[in-house]
Design an enzyme around this catalytic site. Structure first.
Site, mmCIF file in Angstrom:
data_model
loop_
_atom_site.group_PDB
_atom_site.id
_atom_site.type_symbol
_atom_site.label_atom_id
_atom_site.label_comp_id
_atom_site.label_asym_id
_atom_site.label_seq_id
_atom_site.Cartn_x
_atom_site.Cartn_y
_atom_site.Cartn_z
ATOM 1 N N ASN A 95 -7.087 6.732 -12.610
ATOM 2 C CA ASN A 95 -6.782 5.676 -11.656
ATOM 3 C C ASN A 95 -5.177 5.490 -11.744
ATOM 4 O O ASN A 95 -4.825 4.577 -12.533
ATOM 5 C CB ASN A 95 -7.521 4.476 -11.590
ATOM 6 N N LYS A 142 -4.756 4.053 -15.627
ATOM 7 C CA LYS A 142 -5.857 3.710 -16.138
ATOM 8 C C LYS A 142 -6.794 4.894 -16.579
ATOM 9 O O LYS A 142 -6.729 5.937 -15.684
ATOM 10 C CB LYS A 142 -6.706 2.675 -15.629
ATOM 11 N N ARG A 169 -8.963 8.725 -8.810
ATOM 12 C CA ARG A 169 -9.332 7.610 -7.612
ATOM 13 C C ARG A 169 -8.040 8.058 -6.665
ATOM 14 O O ARG A 169 -6.829 8.194 -7.086
ATOM 15 C CB ARG A 169 -9.097 6.512 -8.126
ATOM 16 N N HIS A 206 -12.462 0.227 -1.125
ATOM 17 C CA HIS A 206 -13.310 0.021 -2.027
ATOM 18 C C HIS A 206 -14.723 0.979 -1.827
ATOM 19 O O HIS A 206 -15.747 0.517 -2.332
ATOM 20 C CB HIS A 206 -13.982 -1.501 -1.824
ATOM 21 N N LEU A 234 -16.176 -8.668 -4.280
ATOM 22 C CA LEU A 234 -15.107 -9.681 -4.343
ATOM 23 C C LEU A 234 -14.296 -9.708 -5.568
ATOM 24 O O LEU A 234 -14.656 -9.957 -6.744
ATOM 25 C CB LEU A 234 -15.828 -11.308 -4.115
ATOM 26 N N ASN A 264 -9.879 -8.775 -7.024
ATOM 27 C CA ASN A 264 -8.477 -9.379 -6.518
ATOM 28 C C ASN A 264 -8.216 -8.930 -5.095
ATOM 29 O O ASN A 264 -8.055 -9.594 -4.190
ATOM 30 C CB ASN A 264 -7.642 -8.426 -7.514
ATOM 31 N N GLY A 265 -8.786 -7.532 -5.035
ATOM 32 C CA GLY A 265 -9.219 -7.375 -3.359
ATOM 33 C C GLY A 265 -10.480 -7.558 -2.981
ATOM 34 O O GLY A 265 -11.344 -7.836 -3.977
ATOM 35 N N ARG A 315 -3.919 -11.530 -0.664
ATOM 36 C CA ARG A 315 -3.782 -11.103 0.624
ATOM 37 C C ARG A 315 -4.621 -12.071 1.900
ATOM 38 O O ARG A 315 -5.779 -12.590 1.300
ATOM 39 C CB ARG A 315 -4.522 -9.701 0.750
ATOM 40 N N ASP A 361 -5.599 -16.505 -9.402
ATOM 41 C CA ASP A 361 -6.828 -16.260 -10.252
ATOM 42 C C ASP A 361 -7.975 -17.252 -10.146
ATOM 43 O O ASP A 361 -7.602 -18.439 -9.822
ATOM 44 C CB ASP A 361 -6.521 -16.217 -11.703
ATOM 45 N N GLY A 398 -15.146 -8.875 -9.962
ATOM 46 C CA GLY A 398 -14.691 -9.849 -10.838
ATOM 47 C C GLY A 398 -15.346 -11.385 -10.300
ATOM 48 O O GLY A 398 -15.793 -12.068 -10.920
ATOM 49 N N GLU A 425 -19.251 -10.952 -9.463
ATOM 50 C CA GLU A 425 -20.248 -11.202 -10.428
ATOM 51 C C GLU A 425 -20.145 -12.430 -11.330
ATOM 52 O O GLU A 425 -20.987 -12.748 -11.963
ATOM 53 C CB GLU A 425 -19.911 -9.983 -11.393
ATOM 54 N N ASN A 426 -18.894 -13.112 -11.070
ATOM 55 C CA ASN A 426 -18.956 -14.319 -12.224
ATOM 56 C C ASN A 426 -19.120 -15.627 -11.449
ATOM 57 O O ASN A 426 -19.100 -16.492 -12.236
ATOM 58 C CB ASN A 426 -17.691 -14.150 -12.906
ATOM 59 N N GLU A 451 -16.871 1.594 -10.611
ATOM 60 C CA GLU A 451 -16.027 2.707 -10.007
ATOM 61 C C GLU A 451 -15.552 3.749 -10.780
ATOM 62 O O GLU A 451 -15.747 5.092 -10.135
ATOM 63 C CB GLU A 451 -14.602 2.072 -9.256
#
Ligand code: AMP
Length: 403
Positions: free
Chosen positions: A8, A15, A96, A185, A214, A216-217, A246, A287, A335, A338-339, A389
């Site tokens: 990516n 990454k 990606r 996504h 859900l 960062n984007g 955003r 964050d 992120g 899930e949290n 992903e």
């Protein structure tokens, strides 16, 4: 055993993950960043497991002039820390790619023509496609003997009907400039919709799902029979839900107003809506964990930011329920999804009349894997499904080269 290297690539970083697809195992992962800066940085992680023995993490700080040098640093990290790329030789590299336009509706083996097309689509994704292409070309130099496969963020949404992807503006102008909704996504929405079906023990073809990615984007997707029929991101990843930095949906006339009255240029507005809006613009924190902490301390701006964030999600859930006609499950992922039990409960608050009933103890429980957070009586199951992903890119890469 099919091993795939997943890449990516951004403009100054990439990454990677080495994945053994049959067993869904990550053999190594890493990040090469600050490419082109005076000091670059490379982190290589090997999880505990049979590829290596114990878990390890190594870091190097050194000048990394370009992506090609970055891949050499990555190869050095594999040689020094394992696993061996001879023993776990990738059969392909999966990349990606953000914008596939209307041209790419499935993962595609990279050829010179495909690269020309990806480059040409940079007009629609000027920040992403050129960087993705840099990564592809550098990876091709590092792995010249295996196929490289482009997996597009937009591809899963190519099944949207015209009524969902068409903006109500002048048809000819829109066609000339390829202005329409593409959605993003897609790799995550595809992975999560299938994982949700697996969790429910039902074929995805029978299900109508709403996936809420859900991170960062952030984007929502209505998935009917395993196909995307509507998603909240549009021509670019700016439309739809409120995100970390955003804005998501705003009245387009706001942009004109700011240009005419506040003296902002087009680039200023771009920067404002993409980088300085969303929960960051509303609360001062990008964050979500910090926003929740500030709210707990009585910060009113943080509270409003979370209320706006959850309100927007609820509006999309209602809209997508109407488009789908029936919702078997709502799946939260990434992120925040899930949290954050708080976001999940606020987003679905008051939907009991529509058959959506969260179980507070399940929602707030410590579990981490795929799980149900609705009551047993809830007509619509509410799930948390961790996204992956990279694994999805690896799977699709193998599927293409084996086809
Ligand atoms: P992603 O893009 O999927 O990596 O998601 C990143 C976002 O997830 C960041 O905005 C984080 O604030 C958010 N996040 C991660 N962990 C938590 C958590 N425990 N509670 C709330 N938000 C979280």
């Amino acid at each position: 055993m099919s091993v795939v290297l997943v890449v990516n690539s951004g403009s100054s970083s990439f990454k990677y993950q080495l994945i053994e697809v049959t067993g869904s195992r990550t053999l190594a992962s890493g990040l090469v960043e600050r490419i082109g800066a005076a000091e670059g940085r490379a982190v290589h992680k090997v999880p505990a497991g049979d590829a290596s023995g114990g878990a390890s993490e190594s870091e190097r700080v050194l000048p990394i002039p370009d992506h090609t040098a970055g891949f050499q640093v990555m190869l050095d990290a594999f040689a020094a820390n394992g696993p061996s790329l001879e023993e776990f030789a990738p059969v392909a590299v999966g990349h990606r790619v953000v914008q596939g336009g209307a041209r790419f509706f499935e993962p595609t083996v990279v050829t010179d023509l495909v690269k020309i097309n990806i480059d040409e689509l940079s007009a629609l994704a000027p920040l992403h496609n050129p960087a993705n292409l840099q990564g592809i070309e550098a990876a091709q130099r590092a792995f010249p003997d295996v196929p490289h496969v482009a997996v597009f963020d937009t591809a899963f949404h190519q099944t949207m009907p015209p009524a969902a992807y068409t903006y109500a503006i002048d048809r000819e102008l829109a066609a000339k400039h390829r202005v329409r909704r593409y959605g993003f996504h897609g790799t995550s929405h595809r992975f999560v919709s299938r994982a949700a079906a697996e969790f429910l023990g039902r074929p995805v073809e029978e299900l109508r799902l709403i996936v809420l990615h859900l991170g960062n984007g952030a984007s929502a997707c209505a998935v009917s029979g395993g196909r995307s029929v509507e998603t909240s991101m549009g021509m670019t990843p700016l439309e739809g839900l409120v995100m970390g930095t955003r804005s998501g949906d705003v009245d387009p006339a706001v942009l004109l107003h700011l240009q005419r009255r506040a003296g902002l240029t087009a680039d200023d507005v771009d920067d404002l809506l993409n980088k300085r809006s969303g929960i960051l613009g509303l609360s001062g924190h990008g964050d979500l964990r910090d926003v929740e902490a500030a709210m707990a301390d009585g910060d009113e701006a943080a509270t409003l930011a979370l209320e706006v964030y959850a309100h927007r999600i609820r509006s999309y859930v209602g809209a997508y329920a109407a488009q789908l006609g029936r919702v078997d499950a709502i799946a939260f992922t990434a992120g925040v999804g899930e949290n954050s039990a708080l976001v999940r409960s606020w987003a679905l608050a008051g939907l009991e009349g529509f058959g959506v009933e969260l179980d507070p103890a399940r929602n707030e429980g410590p579990e981490r894997g795929p799980r149900r957070i609705s009551t047993d009586a809830s007509r619509t199951a509410v799930l948390v499904i961790p996204t992956n992903e990279e694994l999805e890119i690896a799977r699709q890469t193998v599927a293409v080269i084996e086809a």
